[in-house]
Design an enzyme around this catalytic site. Sequence first.
Site, short mmCIF file in Angstrom:
data_model
loop_
_atom_site.label_atom_id
_atom_site.label_comp_id
_atom_site.label_asym_id
_atom_site.label_seq_id
_atom_site.Cartn_x
_atom_site.Cartn_y
_atom_site.Cartn_z
N THR A 85 0.85 -1.05 -0.05
CA THR A 85 -0.02 -0.12 0.10
C THR A 85 0.87 1.23 0.14
O THR A 85 0.60 2.26 -0.56
CB THR A 85 -0.67 -0.02 1.19
N ASP A 129 -6.54 -3.19 -3.59
CA ASP A 129 -5.80 -4.13 -2.69
C ASP A 129 -6.49 -5.52 -2.51
O ASP A 129 -7.73 -5.58 -3.02
CB ASP A 129 -5.94 -3.47 -1.27
N THR A 178 -1.41 -10.85 -1.99
CA THR A 178 -0.43 -11.52 -1.13
C THR A 178 -0.71 -13.11 -1.75
O THR A 178 0.03 -14.12 -1.22
CB THR A 178 -1.38 -11.72 0.36
#
Length: 360
Positions: A85, A129, A178
């Site tokens: 981020t 995200d 991730t």
Amino acid sequence: MANDDFDVFSADNSNANEESLRMVSANAVGNEPVSDEELRPHILEGFIGQPRLKAQLQLFLDAARKRDVPPDHILLAGPPGLGKTTLAMIVANELGVPIRVTSGPAIQHAGDLASILSSLDAGEVLFIDEIHRLPRAAEELLYIAMEDFRVDVMVGKGPGASSIPLTLPRFTVIGATTREGMLPSPLRARFGFTAHLDFYPTEELEKLIERSAKVLGLELDEGAAHQLARRSRGTPRIANRLLRRVRDWAIVHDLPIVEPDDVKEALALYQIDTEGLDRLDIAVLNAIIRNFNGGPVGLNNLAAMVGEEAETVETVCEPYLVREGFMMRTPKGRVATARAWEHLGLEPPEGSAVDVSKLF
Ligand code: ADP
């Protein structure tokens, strides 16, 4: 449950409850999204570590600036808390453009994404995200928007419905994930620049802690940053969290300067040991060694022994224990390594040295 095919970067929030109780969680917890803000660097130069990635990104941004066009789309992949981020915000700041922030789980329907896309200004950065968690229909809409700068807006319902193509100004998507492996390859292929963030070595975390301490107005004596860094599991978010707890300690004890021993004492209070292992990590290692003589032991037995859900042990403790060489996952079960025995102050018993070849 199978004992193989696990992901050391496992960072699903499925164990958010257990995670939120942990000081050494790499996920943001409580009010951290807010407190993370004060410690975020705003320019690439202030971003600590990851030198190769920084050099690549610098070149990529300089070229876009020289050509005077928005840069290609960027994918940032890696475990939570390593700066994805932060980098996205830095890119927008360095380009001098606004950034719109959303996430895969926040977009429930393709229409949600279409309305964000159709309101973007020229050059704007759209940060998504957990992009691997976008719904399928939204993913498909995103490929087209990223490639052709177009969205098809549906007008009307039922048989009379028609789609009207809407041209978008050029913009840059920055996706963070991730779980890069969970991204469908057509989506992955739309990114012109992919960066993999790695865990930070202790020396880099020390620099990061020194920088954060300055921002927080905390004076660290020689060696204090090192004590914090080695307990931070290679993760800036954890380093900053531990630093805040040390700051609490310094405030309460009226310390003008924090010594290495203060760090040790403050973090011992939170049951975080010299290697960054917490109460649950130690309980897992203790169970393997004391109850199962070092293993192999199946996940369910191990979880029952420490009084946790199997999933918690698997996703919350194991990735770090495996990465740091305290434990191995083998097809026959979990095994404590010599490092784990030594860490608990124990000698591996005669003849119990793990013969790895017999376990696979
Ligand atoms: P992610 O998006 O990968 O989960 P964040 O970018 O939110 O991680 O980073 C978590 C915290 O760690 C933030 O406070 C951020 O400022 C800090 N941080 C992460 N990487 C760095 C870095 N390389 N240099 C300085 N601070 C960092």
